[in-house]
Enzyme design. Structure first.
Site, PDB file in Angstrom:
ATOM      1  N   ASP A  86      31.306 -27.694  -3.254  1.00  0.00           N
ATOM      2  CA  ASP A  86      30.429 -27.516  -4.411  1.00  0.00           C
ATOM      3  C   ASP A  86      29.089 -26.910  -4.021  1.00  0.00           C
ATOM      4  O   ASP A  86      28.767 -26.781  -2.850  1.00  0.00           O
ATOM      5  CB  ASP A  86      30.198 -28.861  -5.117  1.00  0.00           C
ATOM      6  CG  ASP A  86      29.989 -30.018  -4.135  1.00  0.00           C
ATOM      7  OD1 ASP A  86      29.402 -29.782  -3.066  1.00  0.00           O
ATOM      8  OD2 ASP A  86      30.407 -31.151  -4.448  1.00  0.00           O
ATOM      9  N   ASN A 118      29.674 -43.695  -7.835  1.00  0.00           N
ATOM     10  CA  ASN A 118      30.399 -43.796  -9.104  1.00  0.00           C
ATOM     11  C   ASN A 118      31.840 -43.308  -8.984  1.00  0.00           C
ATOM     12  O   ASN A 118      32.531 -43.143  -9.984  1.00  0.00           O
ATOM     13  CB  ASN A 118      29.671 -43.027 -10.209  1.00  0.00           C
ATOM     14  CG  ASN A 118      29.580 -41.531  -9.931  1.00  0.00           C
ATOM     15  OD1 ASN A 118      30.081 -41.039  -8.911  1.00  0.00           O
ATOM     16  ND2 ASN A 118      28.939 -40.795 -10.826  1.00  0.00           N
ATOM     17  N   HIS A 145      32.895 -40.373  -7.727  1.00  0.00           N
ATOM     18  CA  HIS A 145      33.156 -38.933  -7.816  1.00  0.00           C
ATOM     19  C   HIS A 145      33.568 -38.353  -6.468  1.00  0.00           C
ATOM     20  O   HIS A 145      33.184 -38.847  -5.407  1.00  0.00           O
ATOM     21  CB  HIS A 145      31.960 -38.178  -8.401  1.00  0.00           C
ATOM     22  CG  HIS A 145      30.777 -38.012  -7.496  1.00  0.00           C
ATOM     23  ND1 HIS A 145      29.479 -38.242  -7.907  1.00  0.00           N
ATOM     24  CD2 HIS A 145      30.661 -37.607  -6.197  1.00  0.00           C
ATOM     25  CE1 HIS A 145      28.647 -37.998  -6.915  1.00  0.00           C
ATOM     26  NE2 HIS A 145      29.346 -37.608  -5.868  1.00  0.00           N
ATOM     27  N   GLU A 152      32.645 -35.747 -11.774  1.00  0.00           N
ATOM     28  CA  GLU A 152      32.080 -37.014 -12.211  1.00  0.00           C
ATOM     29  C   GLU A 152      33.105 -37.828 -13.006  1.00  0.00           C
ATOM     30  O   GLU A 152      34.152 -37.298 -13.414  1.00  0.00           O
ATOM     31  CB  GLU A 152      30.841 -36.746 -13.081  1.00  0.00           C
ATOM     32  CG  GLU A 152      29.747 -35.938 -12.390  1.00  0.00           C
ATOM     33  CD  GLU A 152      28.948 -36.741 -11.367  1.00  0.00           C
ATOM     34  OE1 GLU A 152      29.430 -37.794 -10.913  1.00  0.00           O
ATOM     35  OE2 GLU A 152      27.832 -36.302 -11.020  1.00  0.00           O
TER      36      GLU A 152
END
Length: 259
Positions: free
Chosen positions: A67, A136, A138, A143
């Site tokens: 990314d 979280n 990801h 996400e």
């Protein structure tokens, strides 16, 4: 899913680097999927040491990063291009032309994403994909609630991710809220995946990814459906695993009979 629990972060980083180095020694034109973040640094340092010791060469290796933020120039210290150059690439004999990051500076986002997918396919796919995991759950910047079949695309970052990454930005700097990321479907096409999780703060995400249900609320849980995944974690990150002892014993058996 092979779960490897090691006593320290350093041992975890070295363990992963050894897997990658051994693969490169057998396939010098390996295609690696790379990640950024604090959990990956020790792995990169161990790879640099192996290169300096003359054990491996990256001359013919190709890399694709997961990314990149939208809106940051490549020379910006918070960009992932800057991170990769300074943390890894500048210390190896790798050809920078063979290091790919999903950067977009002309607002042609759809074309950038499509071209990234095409380049990965042109190289025959990713041999080993290195992943971190967010608090979280990801993977990449996929996400919670991301499609489990998603491809490389623009994603809005979750508030949790923005807060966790805010330490890298000064108050006077604009922190990006958008990024281009490989999709979950893209990641799952890698021939082998190595997920690293280090520290107590990753323990819940690790437990959800390994032992929880497969759900888009924890994108990392999709790795349960891949047939060649190694999860490498330290004892702190493993602290919430219900089958902790089982994983320890299973790895002992693996080392005894598979090595």
């Amino acid at each position: 899913m092979r779960v490897v629990i090691l006593p320290s972060e350093l041992e975890a980083g070295t363990f992963i680097a050894n897997i990658i180095a051994e693969f490169i020694s057998h396939k010098e034109n390996a295609v690696l999927g790379l990640a950024t973040g604090n959990s990956i640094v020790l792995t990169y340092q161990a790879l640099i040491e192996q290169y300096k010791d003359g054990k491996i060469s990256f001359k013919k290796v190709t890399t694709f990063n997961l990314d990149e933020y939208i809106g940051l120039e490549s020379n910006c210290e918070q960009s992932y291009r800057y991170y990769m150059d300074n943390t890894l690439f500048n210390h190896l004999d790798i050809n920078k032309k063979n290091t790919h990051i999903p950067e977009c500076f002309n607002n042609e986002f759809k074309a950038t994403c499509n071209n990234y997918e095409s380049m990965i396919n042109d190289y025959g796919g990713i041999d080993i994909q290195l992943l971190g995991i967010g608090t979280n759950g990801h993977i990449g910047f996929n996400e919670p609630t991301s499609s489990l079949a998603s491809r490389t695309r623009v994603k809005t970052l979750a508030e949790n991710t923005i807060q966790n990454n805010s330490r890298f930005f000064d108050e006077t700097e604009i922190q990006p809220r958008l990024a281009i990321t490989m999709g979950i479907g893209t990641i799952m096409e890698a021939k082998q995946i190595i997920l690293v999780g280090l520290g107590k703060h990753k323990s819940q995400a690790i437990a959800d990814a390994i032992e929880g249900p497969i759900t888009s609320f924890c994108p990392g849980s999709i790795l349960q459906q891949h047939d060649n995944v190694i999860v490498v974690i330290d004892e702190h990150a493993a602290s919430k695993l219900k089958l902790y002892d089982y994983y320890i014993n299973t790895e002992k058996m693996h080392q005894q009979y598979m090595c």
